[in-house]
Design a protein around this motif. Structure first.
Motif, PDB file in Angstrom:
ATOM      1  N   CYS A  10      16.743  13.634  42.054  1.00  0.00           N
ATOM      2  CA  CYS A  10      17.014  15.075  42.093  1.00  0.00           C
ATOM      3  C   CYS A  10      17.495  15.478  43.467  1.00  0.00           C
ATOM      4  O   CYS A  10      16.820  15.223  44.454  1.00  0.00           O
ATOM      5  CB  CYS A  10      15.755  15.903  41.834  1.00  0.00           C
ATOM      6  SG  CYS A  10      14.727  15.306  40.532  1.00  0.00           S
ATOM      7  N   GLU A  13      18.011  20.488  42.693  1.00  0.00           N
ATOM      8  CA  GLU A  13      18.005  20.734  41.248  1.00  0.00           C
ATOM      9  C   GLU A  13      16.971  21.778  40.846  1.00  0.00           C
ATOM     10  O   GLU A  13      16.439  21.723  39.751  1.00  0.00           O
ATOM     11  CB  GLU A  13      17.736  19.438  40.483  1.00  0.00           C
ATOM     12  CG  GLU A  13      18.763  18.328  40.683  1.00  0.00           C
ATOM     13  CD  GLU A  13      20.065  18.571  39.929  1.00  0.00           C
ATOM     14  OE1 GLU A  13      20.248  19.689  39.408  1.00  0.00           O
ATOM     15  OE2 GLU A  13      20.885  17.648  39.881  1.00  0.00           O
ATOM     16  N   THR A  50      13.288  22.293  45.303  1.00  0.00           N
ATOM     17  CA  THR A  50      13.046  21.169  44.392  1.00  0.00           C
ATOM     18  C   THR A  50      11.668  20.540  44.590  1.00  0.00           C
ATOM     19  O   THR A  50      10.918  20.337  43.631  1.00  0.00           O
ATOM     20  CB  THR A  50      14.136  20.087  44.589  1.00  0.00           C
ATOM     21  OG1 THR A  50      15.408  20.685  44.342  1.00  0.00           O
ATOM     22  CG2 THR A  50      13.932  18.928  43.649  1.00  0.00           C
ATOM     23  N   ASP A  97      19.970  16.958  35.325  1.00  0.00           N
ATOM     24  CA  ASP A  97      20.761  18.126  34.921  1.00  0.00           C
ATOM     25  C   ASP A  97      21.017  18.196  33.418  1.00  0.00           C
ATOM     26  O   ASP A  97      21.854  18.963  32.972  1.00  0.00           O
ATOM     27  CB  ASP A  97      22.080  18.144  35.672  1.00  0.00           C
ATOM     28  CG  ASP A  97      22.898  16.896  35.416  1.00  0.00           C
ATOM     29  OD1 ASP A  97      22.451  16.051  34.629  1.00  0.00           O
ATOM     30  OD2 ASP A  97      23.972  16.759  36.009  1.00  0.00           O
ATOM     31  N   ARG A 202      26.487  20.116  32.485  1.00  0.00           N
ATOM     32  CA  ARG A 202      25.200  20.226  33.178  1.00  0.00           C
ATOM     33  C   ARG A 202      24.609  21.614  32.910  1.00  0.00           C
ATOM     34  O   ARG A 202      25.306  22.599  32.783  1.00  0.00           O
ATOM     35  CB  ARG A 202      25.330  19.872  34.650  1.00  0.00           C
ATOM     36  CG  ARG A 202      25.904  20.938  35.504  1.00  0.00           C
ATOM     37  CD  ARG A 202      25.824  20.745  37.014  1.00  0.00           C
ATOM     38  NE  ARG A 202      25.395  19.544  37.639  1.00  0.00           N
ATOM     39  CZ  ARG A 202      24.199  19.398  38.188  1.00  0.00           C
ATOM     40  NH1 ARG A 202      23.303  20.354  38.096  1.00  0.00           N
ATOM     41  NH2 ARG A 202      23.889  18.291  38.807  1.00  0.00           N
TER      42      ARG A 202
END
Ligand code: UDP
Ligand code: MG
Length: 319
Positions: A10, A13, A50, A97, A202
């Motif tokens: 990630c 994200e 994140t 994603d 995504r």
């Protein structure tokens, strides 16, 4: 009882993670009855929230593990860290994603568990929703790779794949610094079954790959798996020698027969320019390989962990 490790790299994200986690949780509870899970998120030095989300998930659910890097090391390093620290009998690598549909998981698991494959990998059969020029360049790249390397890289192949422990250990043993995983997956061998699916856009956030980053990454792939470019300069050199030999013969005969060889200033300049161009190009190729060798011999670690809730694997085995 089998254990599956889901490795999720990630990078920034925070928008996509909640969607991803919900979808994965649903698949894990609905489609897998007697399988244990471990979800290993690798935060690749994200500057957004994140890590905060990952910590929260880890508190809520004991299956969640996370590793957080000290800076952005790139997806390749994140994947490597995930594989290296996974403990499952099967390991699956998945983007955060939702471009890698979690619904395929159970089919991938069945393929490896019951059909005698070591790996179930996925490929996109189309690239809907992607800029045309990008798809075109990607196709060209795969074509070139297949031509100049011995390894087979499938067009549209994703990093989304489920592998047996044996294959994962083989991949971990390839500890090179300049990692091009699509090549390494193929290089280690083993039986791979390809599952196909239509491209998915995504879910949130945007792609972290600029065109420029992709181009550099493709050089990485070529340099890592082929030495053909090194041969290009030798081939051009031989051809030029032949051409200049013919030119010498031509000029000598013209002088002996017509006594007029002393013209051609403009053509001379063009020839010199072209030759210097070819020379610089060849040196550049050499430089690419030298640079990669330089980075490789330094043996720097592939990633540095800053924060994590995992117990390192070696540690685990000792106890
Ligand atoms: N990613 C990463 N480090 C990076 C760039 C990307 O860990 O430096 C992760 C990203 O969070 C995502 C996956 O790699 O889970 C694929 O990235 P992205 O969706 O941006 O690429 P695309 O799907 O467009 O190829
Ligand atoms: Mg993506």
């Amino acid at each position: 009882m089998d254990k599956i490790s889901v490795v999720v790299p990630c990078y920034r994200e925070e928008d996509a993670l909640p969607h991803f986690w919900n979808a994965l949780k649903k698949v894990m509870t609905e489609e897998f009855k007697d399988v244990e899970f471990e979800v290993l998120f690798v935060d690749d030095g994200s500057s957004d929230g994140t890590l905060g989300i990952l910590k929260k998930l880890a508190e809520e659910d004991s299956r969640v593990r996370y590793i957080s890097f000290s800076r952005n090391f790139g997806k390749e390093s994140a994947m490597y860290a995930g594989l290296e620290n996974s403990t499952g009998d099967y390991v699956v690598v998945m983007d955060a994603d939702m471009q890698d549909p979690p619904e395929l998981l159970s089919e991938m698991y069945r393929t490896v568990k019951h059909d005698g494959y070591d790996c179930a990998a996925t490929r996109r059969v189309n690239r809907i929703g992607e800029p045309k020029i990008r798809s075109f360049c990607a196709r060209l790249f795969y074509k070139l790779m297949r031509k100049i390397t011995k390894i087979d890289i499938v067009d549209g192949a994703r990093d989304y794949r489920l592998m047996s422990r044996q294959m994962v250990d083989a991949i971990i043993s390839v500890g090179e610094y300049n990692r091009f995983s699509k090549g390494i997956f193929s290089w280690v061998g083993f039986n791979t079954k390809w599952l196909e699916y239509e491209n998915v856009k995504r879910v949130d956030g945007e792609t972290k790959w600029s065109f420029w980053k992709l181009l550099l990454y493709s050089f990485e792939g070529i340099v890592a798996f082929s030495t053909v470019p090194l041969a290009i300069s030798s081939i051009i050199g031989i051809i030029l020698c032949l051409v200049s030999f013919a030119a010498i013969v031509f000029v000598v005969i013209r002088q002996l027969v017509w006594h007029n060889s002393a013209y051609g200033w403009a053509s001379m300049v063009s020839i010199i320019l072209m030759l210097s161009g070819i020379q610089l190009f060849s040196i550049g190729i050499l430089g690419q390989y030298l640079a990669k060798t330089y980075l490789e011999v330094k043996r720097r670690p592939l990633y540095i962990i800053k924060d994590s809730n995992i117990i390192r694997r070696e540690h685990n085995e000792e106890n």
